[in-house]
Enzyme design. Structure first.
Site, PDB file in Angstrom:
ATOM      1  N   ASP A 258     -48.481 -16.786  43.866  1.00 30.85           N
ATOM      2  CA  ASP A 258     -48.786 -15.688  44.768  1.00 30.85           C
ATOM      3  C   ASP A 258     -50.047 -15.024  44.214  1.00 30.85           C
ATOM      4  OD1 ASP A 258     -46.648 -13.327  46.549  1.00 30.85           O
ATOM      5  OD2 ASP A 258     -48.796 -13.727  46.682  1.00 30.85           O
TER       6      ASP A 258
HETATM    7  C1  GLC Z   1     -49.412 -11.507  49.190  1.00 28.42           C
HETATM    8  C2  GLC Z   1     -48.051 -12.001  49.580  1.00 28.42           C
HETATM    9  C3  GLC Z   1     -48.042 -13.445  49.971  1.00 28.42           C
HETATM   10  C4  GLC Z   1     -49.336 -13.772  50.672  1.00 28.42           C
HETATM   11  C5  GLC Z   1     -50.439 -13.693  49.640  1.00 28.42           C
HETATM   12  C6  GLC Z   1     -51.820 -13.943  50.241  1.00 28.42           C
HETATM   13  O1  GLC Z   1     -49.343 -10.628  48.118  1.00 28.42           O
HETATM   14  O2  GLC Z   1     -46.977 -11.769  48.655  1.00 28.42           O
HETATM   15  O3  GLC Z   1     -46.896 -13.648  50.823  1.00 28.42           O
HETATM   16  O4  GLC Z   1     -49.280 -15.074  51.233  1.00 28.42           O
HETATM   17  O5  GLC Z   1     -50.447 -12.452  48.955  1.00 28.42           O
HETATM   18  O6  GLC Z   1     -52.170 -12.916  51.095  1.00 28.42           O
END
Ligand code: GLC
Length: 716
Positions: A258
């Site tokens: 993430d």
């Molecule tokens: C965010 C989310 C994730 C998302 C990623 C990119 O913090 O937790 O679900 O796909 O960052 O935006």
């Protein structure tokens, strides 16, 4: 029926590309070997971390492209490859689907597949290789700010929908990214909190949707979660990633962190992170070489601390997925913002909206109610850009009020008063409320549209927000004076219908007995206004079923009464173990307002003739379902397994099969589910294995977890 036929034909129109044959996969491995042999260490490392907000590096010298990613689970996010807060383009509109929990409320796996195909097609059209969805984290507490994005409280329902959604996305030559692995069930302190959870709860509740996504969905990528699990960060967790996901589940794709979830260079290198994203976005101009798996990775290899083969394995996984998708030579073209796509978005809303209560007032008879008053800011509030990373710049968004105006008959006079509106300090406006009560006393019928919103100011992440990434709700109480307003309105007008918008339930006990009808519309997407109006005026028969239990207050949920939420000192104990959702409410006999799997219809159904037989290692359960009412409709026939006389601590019943059946008046259909061995097993922590306990198992069939109509036992 015509409408369904249209969608069915459409479903075939959006045909799927064939899956990659084994011979090709083997040939690809040979190609990968030769490519890796040509690459320098620096080129390999360039591929295992971000080179912009949503891309990871390529090697132009060898014609290896960057990997292009985009959120999110219910629509392709606006372009913001360098700036995380706003779109850089004007025309980056996309189809805005109802959010995950509404898809789950459809209990319609074929619709999940269609939604996946649309998302894959639109991602392709926008030049994306990976769409960062589905979100499958279990709804452990109704307060989690991202429940709207996820699916349900039940691992089987999550698994069945996730598999079909993933297959839909990937048949368009785009990778899905099942997230967030694992046990990311709250937003408060999400990047620090250490989830202390038993192995059995992990195996039986929190991991099944990921296991199914890998084993049956053949998912190309998995996103590592922010939180820790039992002491180690999930995104570089030696046990969860290397042992369980990659070795045991056999995951051959890419584990993407993430954004800024990587916290430790060596752990990320050695514990299975394949691409590091979003680590250093705090800088105006992020330095991607400063990422944990960038320059320091090169140093680790050069110093001999980390074998270069570790890097090779990450690059191998990345190239494997590239050769399966963007470098496969298939010339699948994407489409975006088409009428067909919008029709499918509407169908998800029509099938996901749940009719919770109806005392002879729905569907609305226009000749009986000439003057209809619509009350509530949620009737006009546009939600698509809210909620955080899953935001979508909808080409259009039909509000509830617009939908009602479009669908109601010409003779019906529709008026609107705001009644309440979101405020930063949650206060409410007495004058607005009084005005609404006065107007209600003069109307024939009132439709109150309330519930939750994403964030108060769509351009600002956080702030006064409810269904929002990075935040959790503090309770389930309606805000901005809605509760009193519902009571006052229903006192002056008994024909008051309440429509709730949001990613989870609200406290209803103090007013629900005063109103004749309640519907849960979730976040119903760009066609939500039409979908809800079609249900209110009877063009569509509601068929949604709750994917989560609705209890009176959050305190009744096991995450609060037995476990911890959101924990303290950055540690949260899942003391409730496997007893999440209906598993807990059944076991403890806790009364709920509306049970898991519940939802009303404008017609009636009857289940009969249950037969349960063993076929090899499987158990086959089949029964008949008849539409015994006065109009067409759809029923979700649910199959639960209840172990009888077990010596193990087990839930009263567990969902292990379901089928949504569309029936004309009087029509009868056969429903058949095949349950494999796993449907009857529990995870034994001593032997660290799934174990079948020889005993009697009762197959229970009904149309909600609390309404079982047929039972039959079988000894295993
Ligand atoms: C965010 C989310 C994730 C998302 C990623 C990119 O913090 O937790 O679900 O796909 O960052 O935006």
């Amino acid at each position: 029926m015509r409408k369904y036929l249209a969608i069915t034909i459409l479903g075939t129109l959006m045909a799927c590309a064939a899956t990659t044959p084994k011979t090709t996969l083997d040939a690809n491995e040979a190609k990968i070997d030769s490519l890796i042999r040509l690459m320098t260490l620096e080129e390999k490392v360039h591929m295992i971390h971000a080179c912009s907000n949503f891309n990871s590096g390529g090697v132009s010298r060898l014609n290896i492209p960057e990997l292009v990613m985009s959120d999110g689970p219910h629509g392709v996010r606006p372009e913001q490859n360098t700036n995380a807060t706003k779109s850089e383009k004007e025309n980056d509109y996309a189809t805005y689907f109802p959010t995950g929990i509404c898809l789950a409320a459809t209990w319609d796996t074929s619709l999940a597949h269609q939604m996946g195909m649309v998302l894959g097609s639109e991602a392709k059209a926008r030049g994306k290789d990976i769409i960062l969805g589905p979100g499958v984290n279990i709804i452990r507490s109704p307060l989690n700010g991202r429940n709207f994005e996820y699916l349900s409280e039940d691992p089987f329902l999550n698994s069945e929908l996730a598999v079909k959604y993933i297959q839909g996305v990937q048949c368009k030559g785009v990778s899905a990214c099942v997230k967030h692995f694992a046990a990311n069930n709250q937003e408060v302190n999400r990047d620090k909190v250490d989830v202390i959870v038993s192995e059995r709860a992990l195996r039986e509740i929190y991991l099944p949707a990921f296991e199914a996504s890998v084993k049956r969905g053949d998912v190309n990528t998995v996103m590592g979660a922010y939180n820790k699990v039992n002491g180690q960060y999930a995104t570089h967790h030696a046990y969860l990633v290397n042992k369980v996901l990659k070795d045991e589940f056999g995951f051959k794709g890419i584990l993407i962190s993430d954004w800024s979830a990587v916290k430790h260079a060596k752990e990320a290198l050695l514990n299975g992170t394949d691409i590091e994203m979003g680590t250093d976005l705090s800088q105006k101009k992020p330095d991607y070489n400063a990422f944990y798996m960038a320059d320091s990775a090169i140093q680790f290899v050069k110093s001999g601390e980390v074998d270069e083969k570790v890097i090779d394995e990450k690059v191998r996984r990345i190239l494997r997925i590239m050769l399966k998708t963007k470098l496969s030579g298939n010339n699948i073209q994407g489409e975006i913002n088409t009428k067909e796509h919008q029709q499918i978005a509407r169908k998800v809303a029509e099938e996901g909206i749940v009719l919770l209560k109806n005392e002879n007032i729905l569907p609305i008879e226009s000749k009986k109610y000439r003057k209809i008053l619509v009350v509530g800011n949620n009737a006009v509030y546009k939600q698509s850009m809210g909620g955080g990373s899953s935001q979508v710049k909808a080409l259009y968004e039909v509000t509830i009020l617009e939908g009602i105006k479009d669908v109601a008959g010409q003779a019906t006079q529709i008026e609107f008063v705001e009644g309440y509106k979101p405020t930063k300090d949650l206060s409410f406006d007495k004058a607005l409320a009084q005005n609404a009560v006065n107007a209600a006393s003069k109307a024939d019928l009132v439709i109150f549209v309330g519930g939750w919103i994403h964030n108060f100011d769509m351009s600002v992440w956080g702030g006064t927000a409810f269904d929002m990434e990075g935040q959790d709700k503090s309770d389930l109480k309606l805000k901005y004076g809605q509760e009193d307003l519902i009571k006052q309105i229903s006192e002056v007008n008994p024909h008051t219908i309440v429509v709730l918008i949001g990613g989870s339930n609200v406290e209803m006990k103090s007013w629900i007995n005063q109103v004749p009808a309640v519907l849960m519309a979730w976040y119903p997407g760009m066609e939500g206004g039409h979908a809800l109006a079609n249900i209110l005026f009877g063009n569509i028969n509601p068929s949604g079923k709750l994917p989560m239990t609705f209890a009176d207050t959050h305190l009744l949920y096991p995450s609060h009464s037995v476990g911890e939420f959101p924990g303290k000192d950055n540690v949260v104990h899942y003391n409730e173990g496997i007893y999440v959702g209906y598993r807990y409410f059944d076991k403890q006999n806790v009364e709920t307002l509306f049970p898991f799997g519940f939802g009303l219809s404008y017609t009636t159904f009857k289940l009969s003739d249950l037969k349960v037989t063993k076929e090899g290692e499987n158990v086959v359960a089949q029964c008949k379902v008849q539409n015994t009412g006065s109009r067409e409709g759809a029923e979700v026939v649910q199959f639960y397994v209840a172990s009888k006389g077990s010596s193990i601590d087990r839930p009263v019943k567990e969902l292990k099969g379901f089928q949504k059946v569309f029936l004309k008046q009087n029509e009868i259909a056969n429903v058949k589910v095949v349950m494999d061995k796993r449907a009857f097993e529990y995870y034994d922590e001593q032997s660290k294995s799934w174990t079948l306990e020889p005993c009697s198992y009762e197959i229970q069939v009904g149309n909600s977890s609390q309404n079982i109509e047929l039972k039959q036992s079988i000894k295993l």
